[in-house]
Design a protein around this motif. Structure first.
Motif, PDB file in Angstrom:
ATOM      1  N   GLU A  18       9.530  -3.136   4.641  1.00 43.88           N
ATOM      2  CA  GLU A  18       8.882  -3.410   3.357  1.00 43.88           C
ATOM      3  C   GLU A  18       8.016  -2.191   3.043  1.00 43.88           C
ATOM      4  O   GLU A  18       6.922  -2.041   3.564  1.00 43.88           O
ATOM      5  N   LEU A  19       8.540  -1.316   2.171  1.00 46.87           N
ATOM      6  CA  LEU A  19       7.964   0.005   1.978  1.00 46.87           C
ATOM      7  C   LEU A  19       7.630   0.253   0.516  1.00 46.87           C
ATOM      8  O   LEU A  19       8.390  -0.144  -0.372  1.00 46.87           O
ATOM      9  N   ASN A  20       6.533   0.933   0.294  1.00 48.24           N
ATOM     10  CA  ASN A  20       6.221   1.446  -1.033  1.00 48.24           C
ATOM     11  C   ASN A  20       6.527   2.940  -1.004  1.00 48.24           C
ATOM     12  O   ASN A  20       5.630   3.773  -0.939  1.00 48.24           O
ATOM     13  N   TRP A  74      12.726  -4.204   1.437  1.00 47.43           N
ATOM     14  CA  TRP A  74      12.040  -4.166   0.150  1.00 47.43           C
ATOM     15  C   TRP A  74      11.585  -2.721  -0.023  1.00 47.43           C
ATOM     16  O   TRP A  74      10.655  -2.268   0.662  1.00 47.43           O
ATOM     17  N   ALA A  75      12.214  -1.993  -0.951  1.00 47.58           N
ATOM     18  CA  ALA A  75      11.904  -0.574  -1.077  1.00 47.58           C
ATOM     19  C   ALA A  75      12.504  -0.022  -2.366  1.00 47.58           C
ATOM     20  O   ALA A  75      13.322  -0.671  -3.022  1.00 47.58           O
ATOM     21  N   GLU A 129       9.467   9.117  -1.977  1.00 52.13           N
ATOM     22  CA  GLU A 129      10.611   9.665  -1.253  1.00 52.13           C
ATOM     23  C   GLU A 129      11.791   8.696  -1.312  1.00 52.13           C
ATOM     24  O   GLU A 129      11.622   7.488  -1.152  1.00 52.13           O
ATOM     25  N   LEU A 130      12.960   9.229  -1.538  1.00 57.83           N
ATOM     26  CA  LEU A 130      14.178   8.423  -1.547  1.00 57.83           C
ATOM     27  C   LEU A 130      14.762   8.392  -0.142  1.00 57.83           C
ATOM     28  O   LEU A 130      14.806   9.416   0.550  1.00 57.83           O
ATOM     29  N   PHE A 151       0.842  -1.191   0.000  1.00 60.23           N
ATOM     30  CA  PHE A 151       0.000   0.000   0.000  1.00 60.23           C
ATOM     31  C   PHE A 151       0.882   1.248   0.000  1.00 60.23           C
ATOM     32  O   PHE A 151       2.004   1.233   0.514  1.00 60.23           O
ATOM     33  N   SER A 152       0.369   2.312  -0.569  1.00 57.69           N
ATOM     34  CA  SER A 152       1.097   3.576  -0.598  1.00 57.69           C
ATOM     35  C   SER A 152       0.177   4.690  -0.135  1.00 57.69           C
ATOM     36  O   SER A 152      -1.008   4.713  -0.461  1.00 57.69           O
ATOM     37  N   ASP A 153       0.731   5.613   0.650  1.00 53.41           N
ATOM     38  CA  ASP A 153      -0.048   6.727   1.172  1.00 53.41           C
ATOM     39  C   ASP A 153       0.896   7.922   1.334  1.00 53.41           C
ATOM     40  O   ASP A 153       1.957   7.789   1.951  1.00 53.41           O
ATOM     41  N   PRO A 154       0.557   9.076   0.772  1.00 55.05           N
ATOM     42  CA  PRO A 154       1.430  10.247   0.900  1.00 55.05           C
ATOM     43  C   PRO A 154       1.718  10.627   2.346  1.00 55.05           C
ATOM     44  O   PRO A 154       2.738  11.265   2.630  1.00 55.05           O
ATOM     45  N   ASP A 155       0.815  10.233   3.262  1.00 60.82           N
ATOM     46  CA  ASP A 155       1.034  10.550   4.685  1.00 60.82           C
ATOM     47  C   ASP A 155       2.068   9.622   5.328  1.00 60.82           C
ATOM     48  O   ASP A 155       2.511   9.879   6.450  1.00 60.82           O
ATOM     49  N   TRP A 156       2.410   8.548   4.631  1.00 60.70           N
ATOM     50  CA  TRP A 156       3.411   7.629   5.182  1.00 60.70           C
ATOM     51  C   TRP A 156       4.801   8.133   4.819  1.00 60.70           C
ATOM     52  O   TRP A 156       5.463   7.629   3.911  1.00 60.70           O
ATOM     53  N   THR A 157       5.259   9.110   5.525  1.00 66.77           N
ATOM     54  CA  THR A 157       6.603   9.652   5.318  1.00 66.77           C
ATOM     55  C   THR A 157       7.563   8.960   6.271  1.00 66.77           C
ATOM     56  O   THR A 157       7.480   9.129   7.484  1.00 66.77           O
ATOM     57  N   MET A 158       8.473   8.169   5.697  1.00 67.57           N
ATOM     58  CA  MET A 158       9.334   7.338   6.542  1.00 67.57           C
ATOM     59  C   MET A 158      10.584   8.057   7.025  1.00 67.57           C
ATOM     60  O   MET A 158      11.242   7.591   7.955  1.00 67.57           O
ATOM     61  N   ARG A 159      10.917   9.175   6.424  1.00 67.49           N
ATOM     62  CA  ARG A 159      12.177   9.837   6.776  1.00 67.49           C
ATOM     63  C   ARG A 159      12.272  10.169   8.263  1.00 67.49           C
ATOM     64  O   ARG A 159      13.296   9.853   8.895  1.00 67.49           O
ATOM     65  N   PRO A 160      11.259  10.798   8.890  1.00 72.22           N
ATOM     66  CA  PRO A 160      11.384  11.080  10.334  1.00 72.22           C
ATOM     67  C   PRO A 160      11.464   9.818  11.194  1.00 72.22           C
ATOM     68  O   PRO A 160      12.092   9.828  12.258  1.00 72.22           O
TER      69      PRO A 160
END
Length: 439
Positions: A343-345, A371-372, A349-350, A315-324
């Motif tokens: 395991e990220l979509n 997985w990203a 964001e890189l 699943f992908s969601d713009p609110d899922w920002t993994m950087r922080p």
């Protein structure tokens, strides 16, 4: 002239019983039945309890004559060898309709009843993925099954050391009834390992239940507890600290998007538990819980985290920002984190730099699975740091997502990287890296 000498016997005739049992251990039921017919010696060896201490009984949902025989075989085994049983696993595979479930319930009633009368050695019981909330479990059948299982657990409560009811999906009251069966004889249980992941139905706020807290207070020697985050509360952590801190080693905690996980748990409660249980390690498994504010409420710095798994399940969601999360949350566990699964979509964001920095900051990190969407150069940088002993990874499993249909160029770059670090990879790493088109 007739030869009166006895015919020469095979060397198998002189094989000691202990060796025969070792050979028979590797045979399935059909071959064991045939071997038992060879001679009296083999038949006697086949009745040895050591051959029948562990058993997995699978009930397949698809109808056939062979499947019918499996029901009969389960009862036959229980009646003939059930007294030797120490480890029992029941599997219910793809149940397809209500009549099948009814038949399963009847067979289990007989199986559990006989085991309860003849067995005094059972220490391990696993019945996973019952999914009792499915419509094929009619209320009467479901209630009867739970009643039979509760009676069996009560009878076995003094000897069971391991119970796995993962995926039962039952109500709070039914779940507590089953767990209370383990302590009904003495009002306390000394079982050491329980798996109640996905044990309760979805959407239940188990953490606020006084009944659940009362039930868990009866366990006095837990070593490993596997459960969902919707069970976690300050009260539960205090109960574990009071009754099981001397033995508690591992908490495996699953947090799923559909389970309530908004409760506030005090860092002090975690700190007090960790202080009283110095051997404690906590493993988190997040499924589609990816928002930073949700994770920050759960991943408190006081928790002795050993393993973290974050899965978006494609699943992908713009609110899922993994950087922080990679830069602020996870580095807090630099001193204890040993296993990291992502395991990220993350197509929006890189994360190459942030992920590499996290890996280098975690001084005890041994296992990495990612997985990203990553650049191939990330692998070269990671292996270079590993070659320079800036991290201690022993397992690297990476699936590099790519939006391109043709990943030939990236695969060639990975092959070049492998050749560059071949000695390191072959001698020190469990290494598997591929590209994976995601269109």
């Amino acid at each position: 002239m007739e030869d009166d000498s006895e015919p020469e016997q095979s060397s198998w005739a002189y094989l000691p019983d202990v060796c025969l049992r070792h050979v028979f251990h590797w045979l399935d039921d059909r071959d064991r039945s045939r071997a038992a017919l060879v001679c009296k010696k083999w038949s006697c060896a086949m009745d040895s309890g050591s051959l029948w201490r562990c058993r997995t009984i699978t009930f397949y949902g698809q109808p056939s004559r062979a499947r019918t025989l499996e029901f009969q075989s389960a009862l036959w085994y229980t009646k003939k060898f059930g007294k030797y049983l120490k480890h029992l696993e029941i599997k219910l595979s793809n149940p397809y309709n209500t009549p099948f479930i009814k038949k399963f319930q009847v067979i289990m009633r007989g199986l559990l009843s006989h085991l309860g009368k003849c067995n005094s050695h059972l220490v391990s019981l696993s019945i996973k993925y019952l999914e009792l909330d499915c419509l094929i479990w009619k209320n009467v059948v479901r209630a009867q099954f739970i009643k039979n299982l509760a009676a069996f657990l009560k009878r076995m409560s003094n000897q069971l050391d391991y119970l796995n009811l993962k995926g039962a999906r039952i109500t709070l009251e039914e779940g507590c009834e089953l767990l209370n069966s383990l302590s009904s004889l003495t009002n306390r249980s000394f079982i050491s390992e329980i798996n109640i992941e996905d044990f309760f139905s979805l959407h239940l706020s188990v953490y606020s239940s006084a009944l659940f807290h009362q039930t868990m207070s009866k366990f006095h020697r837990l070593t490993i507890l596997t459960f969902n985050y919707n069970c976690i509360s300050d009260e539960l952590l205090d109960i574990l600290r009071e009754h099981s801190s001397h033995s508690l080693c591992t908490l495996n905690i699953k947090c799923h998007i559909h389970d309530p996980h908004g409760q506030v748990v005090s860092g002090m409660s975690w700190a007090n538990l960790a202080k009283r249980a110095p051997k404690l390690n906590v493993n988190f498994f997040f499924e589609r819980v990816m928002k930073h504010d949700h994770l920050a409420r759960i991943l408190l710095v006081e928790i002795p985290v050993r393993s973290i798994s974050l899965r978006s399940c494609y699943f992908s969601d713009p609110d899922w920002t993994m950087r922080p999360t990679l830069t602020n949350l996870l580095p807090a566990y630099w001193h204890g984190l040993q296993k990291l699964t992502l395991e990220l979509n993350n197509d929006h964001e890189l994360l190459d730099n942030e992920l590499l920095q996290l890996i280098l900051s975690c001084k005890r990190l041994l296992f990495l699975k990612v997985w990203a969407f990553l650049s191939v150069s990330f692998m070269e940088r990671l292996l270079q740091n590993r070659a320079e002993r800036k991290c201690i990874l022993t397992t690297i499993k990476v699936r590099i997502y790519t939006a391109q249909d043709d990943s030939t160029e990236q695969e060639q770059l990975l092959a070049d990287i492998y050749r560059k670090f071949k000695y390191l990879i072959d001698s020190e790493l469990n290494y598997f890296v591929i590209t994976y088109p995601v269109v």
